[in-house]
Enzyme design. Structure first.
Site, short mmCIF file in Angstrom:
data_model
loop_
_atom_site.label_atom_id
_atom_site.label_comp_id
_atom_site.label_asym_id
_atom_site.label_seq_id
_atom_site.Cartn_x
_atom_site.Cartn_y
_atom_site.Cartn_z
N GLU A 349 0.81 -1.22 0.00
CA GLU A 349 0.00 0.00 0.00
C GLU A 349 0.85 1.28 0.00
OE1 GLU A 349 -4.00 -1.35 2.26
OE2 GLU A 349 -2.24 -1.28 3.54
C1 ACM Z 1 -1.90 -5.46 3.93
O1 ACM Z 1 -2.99 -5.97 4.33
N1 ACM Z 1 -1.82 -4.17 3.69
C2 ACM Z 1 -0.74 -6.30 3.70
#
Ligand code: ACM
Length: 537
Positions: A349
């Site tokens: 992310e």
């Molecule tokens: C994640 O759930 N951002 C690895």
């Protein structure tokens, strides 16, 4: 089964044989043995089949029962300190509840409980074991202490549940006769705990380690740094912990582990044959670090500490030299504290980092992991940077099509599977679950259990799968009881996918074996979700 008549024994044999093939008799199958024959009272309450994860091969020895007695000794392989430590672990489990002395002594004997490093079937490999229970004794054989430890977990499960109690209980302490050959399907059977969103104390993490060890999990991935908190003392950058660790989601006090405390956790896990994989998530999920040191920000201005639950807004400054001095220092210290092979560098992310910047960052950071003698793990996004074949991508997607994982496997990477729709222990079970999130969908126990890691991602070869891991993110979880409510009963489901051969896979079988675990969870004080999908007694 002492004092069992010939007919009753034959019936028990039949039942056990039937149970081995299809333990879940349909409800309309007519009167059970219990109703038909008073001798049922002598049938062990926990048949040898009620083991999670399912062993490779179970051969009951009907009519045979082993009794632990006040004179029982635990014999361990002469000259092996590691085997002796497994013996002491077993004694520590059994002594409080039985009240027996259970001395741990070097040697081998047909009597008592023996933990031996010779004579195991070669198929047991590095982590498997053989367990034989006769009237005279219990023998666990393995090639390694890890295998003996796995065998000890199985032995615990075939003793009465109250053996797990911390205070003296009334016996008898019986184990059903039989033999088991067992070894894992995958080398990586992980659990991840997010100690960044909410901080969990050393004792709380140890409690979780004890719980995952019951199900033969062998990796504990600690998510040590995120926007909301930095949880490990780094001596060269002390404000990471003292300031960056000073809060958590919701604004609570947070906390961090000193290096001594972290080493203590690593040792505690190692004594349970669990390897700690520390994660320092970067270049995103780094607000706690950016708040602690203004110079890590591109504009030189430290943002405030963050206590919300948004993701994807923070990034280390890709173009500054100080960023790489920082990462190098952190990785050097983390590597020095961690005997395990892996350091997880996150990479998920990174929405505040462009793709070219992300790749430039990883190209500088990946060699640092190697320089400090470790292999890199990372969330699946990090395959964008073409990590070396030794790196381990962790797939957390919500789809079963993932061309980037297939490509990474072609380059030689082995992949750990944590599909969010199956393995994320922080997803709500259903719309009534008071804790957890739901962005990947509701996940009841059957959803968590019913997928085949070897054939899950389309076109990913079975041999490219290194194993499975169940992440437990803690945006909504603040105490051990919360962790347990989300992990139980789904963690044992994922643990079984990691350990048991696919040939044993059956939801109808699993849910019965899972139901039999609840007595143990009650005794251990584990707060679990009593899913209506499971036939609890
Ligand atoms: C994640 O759930 N951002 C690895």
């Amino acid at each position: 089964m002492p004092r069992l008549g010939r007919t009753a024994r034959a019936l028990a044999t039949l039942l056990l044989a039937v149970g081995a093939a299809a333990p879940a008799l349909p409800a309309h199958a007519g009167p059970t043995a219990a109703q038909a024959d008073p001798a049922h009272a002598a049938v062990p309450e926990k048949p040898l089949q009620h083991i999670v994860p399912a062993p490779v091969r179970v051969t009951p020895r009907p009519g045979t029962t082993y009794h632990l007695t006040p004179d029982t000794r635990i014999y361990t392989h002469p000259g092996s300190r590691a085997a002796e430590q497994v013996g002491e672990f077993l004694a520590d489990v059994l002594r409080p509840s039985t009240g027996y002395r259970l001395p741990v002594v070097p040697g081998a004997s047909g009597k008592g409980v023996s933990l031996l490093l010779t004579g195991a079937d070669p198929r047991v490999g590095d982590e498997g074991y053989q367990l034989d229970v006769t009237r005279r004794g219990v023998v666990i054989r393995a090639k390694t202490a890890a295998g003996l430890f796995a065998g000890v977990q199985t032995f615990r499960q075939i003793l009465p549940a109250k053996v797990e109690a911390k205070s003296k209980q009334r016996g008898p302490w019986t184990a059903p006769g039989g033999s088991i050959l067992d070894y894992p399907r995958y080398a990586h059977r992980g659990a991840m705990l997010d100690v960044a969103r909410h901080f969990f104390s050393v004792d709380e993490v140890k409690r979780y380690i004890d719980q995952i060890a019951l199900y033969k999990v062998n990796k504990l991935h600690l998510h040590l740094a995120d926007d909301q908190g930095w949880r490990l003392e780094i001596k060269s950058w002390p404000r990471l912990a003292t300031y960056g660790g000073s809060t958590e989601v919701g604004g609570g006090p947070g906390g961090y582990y000193t290096q001594e405390q972290y080493k203590d956790l690593v040792a505690y896990a190692a004594a349970r044959h669990i390897e700690v994989i520390p994660e320092i998530d970067m270049p995103g999920h780094t607000n706690a670090a950016l708040a602690s040191y203004a110079e890590l920000n591109c504009d030189g201005v430290a943002p405030p500490l963050y206590t919300g639950i948004e993701v994807g807004f923070s990034s280390l400054c890709i173009d500054k030299d100080i960023t790489y001095k920082f990462v190098d220092d952190v990785l050097r210290e983390v590597a020095a504290l961690t005997p395990g092979k892996y350091i997880h560098i996150g990479g998920d992310e990174a929405h505040a980092t462009t793709d070219p910047d992300f790749i430039a960052f990883m190209n500088k950071v990946l060699p640092m992991v190697t320089k400090y003698g470790k292999q890199a793990s990372g969330w699946h996004e990090f395959v964008k940077a073409n990590p070396p074949a030794s790196a381990v991508p962790q797939f957390w997607g919500t789809k079963t099509v993932a061309a980037d994982m297939v490509e990474a496997a072609k380059r030689g990477n082995e992949i750990v599977l944590s599909p969010a729709t199956k393995a994320y222990l922080d997803m709500k079970y259903d719309e009534h679950t008071p804790l957890g999130l739901k962005w990947a969908g509701y996940t009841d126990v059957e959803d968590a259990y019913d997928w085949n890691p070897g054939a899950y991602v389309q076109d990913l070869p079975a041999e490219a799968v290194k194993g499975v891991e169940a992440p437990l993110w803690t945006e909504t979880l603040t105490k051990s009881a919360d962790l347990e409510y989300m992990a139980f009963p789904r963690l044992p489901a994922i643990a079984e996918l990691g350990w048991s051969p696919w040939s044993t896979h059956s939801w109808d079988d699993f849910k019965v074996r899972l139901a039999a675990q609840a007595d143990r969870w009650h005794v251990l004080g584990i707060n679990f979700y009593p899913s209506p999908q499971v036939p609890w007694k």
